[in-house]
Write a protein that holds these residues in place. Structure first.
Motif, short mmCIF file in Angstrom:
data_model
loop_
_atom_site.label_atom_id
_atom_site.label_comp_id
_atom_site.label_asym_id
_atom_site.label_seq_id
_atom_site.Cartn_x
_atom_site.Cartn_y
_atom_site.Cartn_z
N LEU A 123 10.32 57.94 62.46
CA LEU A 123 10.51 57.18 61.22
C LEU A 123 11.98 56.80 61.11
O LEU A 123 12.87 57.65 61.26
CB LEU A 123 10.11 58.05 60.02
N LEU A 124 12.26 55.51 60.87
CA LEU A 124 13.62 55.06 60.63
C LEU A 124 13.89 55.20 59.14
O LEU A 124 13.20 54.58 58.32
CB LEU A 124 13.78 53.60 61.06
N THR A 125 14.86 56.04 58.81
CA THR A 125 15.14 56.35 57.41
C THR A 125 16.58 56.84 57.28
O THR A 125 17.08 57.53 58.18
CB THR A 125 14.19 57.45 56.88
N PRO A 126 17.25 56.50 56.17
CA PRO A 126 18.61 57.01 55.99
C PRO A 126 18.66 58.54 55.87
O PRO A 126 19.72 59.13 55.93
CB PRO A 126 19.10 56.34 54.71
N ILE B 181 15.10 59.25 62.16
CA ILE B 181 16.42 58.82 62.62
C ILE B 181 17.05 57.84 61.64
O ILE B 181 16.39 56.93 61.12
CB ILE B 181 16.32 58.22 64.04
N SER B 182 18.34 58.06 61.40
CA SER B 182 19.16 57.16 60.59
C SER B 182 20.18 56.52 61.52
O SER B 182 20.69 57.18 62.43
CB SER B 182 19.89 57.97 59.51
N ILE B 183 20.51 55.25 61.30
CA ILE B 183 21.54 54.65 62.15
C ILE B 183 22.93 54.75 61.49
O ILE B 183 23.90 54.24 62.03
CB ILE B 183 21.23 53.18 62.51
N GLY B 184 23.02 55.43 60.37
CA GLY B 184 24.34 55.62 59.75
C GLY B 184 24.20 55.83 58.26
O GLY B 184 23.13 55.61 57.69
N ASP B 185 25.30 56.26 57.67
CA ASP B 185 25.26 56.62 56.25
C ASP B 185 25.43 55.41 55.34
O ASP B 185 26.46 55.26 54.66
CB ASP B 185 26.32 57.69 55.96
N TYR B 186 24.45 54.54 55.37
CA TYR B 186 24.38 53.40 54.47
C TYR B 186 22.90 53.06 54.36
O TYR B 186 22.10 53.47 55.20
CB TYR B 186 25.18 52.20 54.99
N VAL B 187 22.55 52.31 53.32
CA VAL B 187 21.12 52.06 53.09
C VAL B 187 20.82 50.58 53.31
O VAL B 187 21.44 49.71 52.69
CB VAL B 187 20.71 52.49 51.67
N LEU B 188 19.89 50.32 54.21
CA LEU B 188 19.45 48.96 54.49
C LEU B 188 18.16 48.69 53.71
O LEU B 188 17.60 49.59 53.09
CB LEU B 188 19.20 48.81 56.00
N THR B 189 17.69 47.46 53.78
CA THR B 189 16.46 47.12 53.05
C THR B 189 15.22 47.61 53.79
O THR B 189 14.13 47.61 53.23
CB THR B 189 16.36 45.61 52.82
N1 ADE Z 1 16.33 52.33 56.50
C1 ADE Z 1 17.20 51.99 55.52
N2 ADE Z 1 18.44 52.37 55.81
C2 ADE Z 1 18.39 52.98 57.03
C3 ADE Z 1 19.34 53.60 57.88
N3 ADE Z 1 20.63 53.70 57.55
N4 ADE Z 1 18.91 54.12 59.04
C4 ADE Z 1 17.60 54.06 59.39
N5 ADE Z 1 16.66 53.49 58.63
C5 ADE Z 1 17.04 52.95 57.46
#
Ligand code: ADE
Length: 238
Positions: free
Chosen positions: A85-88, A130-138
């Motif tokens: 799961l892609l998630t912050p 997995i998160s790609i970094g400490d910010y929130v995308l849509t």
């Molecule tokens: N979905 C929203 N923000 C994300 C993030 N920083 N990394 C992975 N999934 C995301």
């Protein structure tokens, strides 16, 4: 390497995998990407994939049923490969994680949207977050592309140059040394002499030192974990 991407927006994934390195890796049979529209697996008449959260509060939550249906119809129950799961809220993606994931022949990537997915998806379907970094995308689509890109370039034969990924920034735990190409002089700015010398041992030494200096200046945090030789340490102490 095979990726199965589960998303509400397949159109966001397709353009990227149809160009450049990912496209070439696919054409060479090194990479397979299957994109699945979660909406197609919603069984109600309106193909609803998200609803307001129980307990109130803002936003929408992605429903269990379409996600379980999609993943299990494609990959079986339980799924035949890790489901990421892609998630912050996930563990942070680094080159180390890319190398770890590149060892799997098959990965499923689940792209969240809105406020996130129903917690039962996390508990009973997802095996890694997995998160790609400490910010929130849509949504998780750009993160999924980033994972696929970073992992694909580690597949032997995916890059034009067989050594292409060896000296990468981060592969050695250091930032990469600077690069130059023709002309040897541009507007009076010269390429470092050593690179024109043809002396491969000297060039390798210069590059190593540049990588060390650059990492010290820009990312000293990386030096703590990087594997350093005695010579590296002496150089850094100067
Ligand atoms: N979905 C929203 N923000 C994300 C993030 N920083 N990394 C992975 N999934 C995301």
């Amino acid at each position: 390497m095979r990726f199965d991407v589960f998303t509400l927006f397949p159109g966001l994934i397709e353009p990227y995998i149809n160009e450049s390195i990912l496209e070439r890796a696919r054409m060479r049979g090194l990479l397979e990407v299957h994109v699945h529209d979660i909406r197609a697996y919603a069984t109600d008449r309106h193909h609803v994939t998200d609803e307001p959260p129980y307990g109130g509060g803002g936003g929408m939550v992605m429903k269990c049923e379409p996600i379980f249906n999609a993943v299990e119809s494609v990959l079986g129950a339980p799924p035949a490969c890790p489901v990421i799961l892609l998630t912050p809220q996930g563990r942070v993606f680094t080159q180390q994680v890319a190398m770890e994931l590149s060892q799997y022949p098959h990965l499923a990537l689940l792209c969240g949207r809105y406020e996130g997915v129903d917690e039962r998806v996390r508990e009973h379907l997802v095996t890694d977050e997995i998160s790609i970094g400490d910010y929130v995308l849509t949504g998780g689509e750009l993160p999924a592309l980033i994972l696929m890109d970073a992992i694909t370039r580690l597949i032997p034969g995916a890059l034009g140059d067989p050594d292409g990924a060896i000296d990468d920034s981060h592969a050695s735990g250091l930032l990469e040394y600077p690069h130059y190409t023709r002309p040897a002089e541009f507007r009076g700015w010269k390429v470092p002499e050593v690179l024109l010398s043809g002396n491969h041992a000297e060039i390798a030494r210069w590059r190593r030192r540049q990588a060390l200096l650059r990492t010290l200046q820009r990312r000293p945090d990386l030096l703590e974990k990087a594997p350093l030789s005695e010579e590296d340490r002496k150089f850094l102490e100067q």
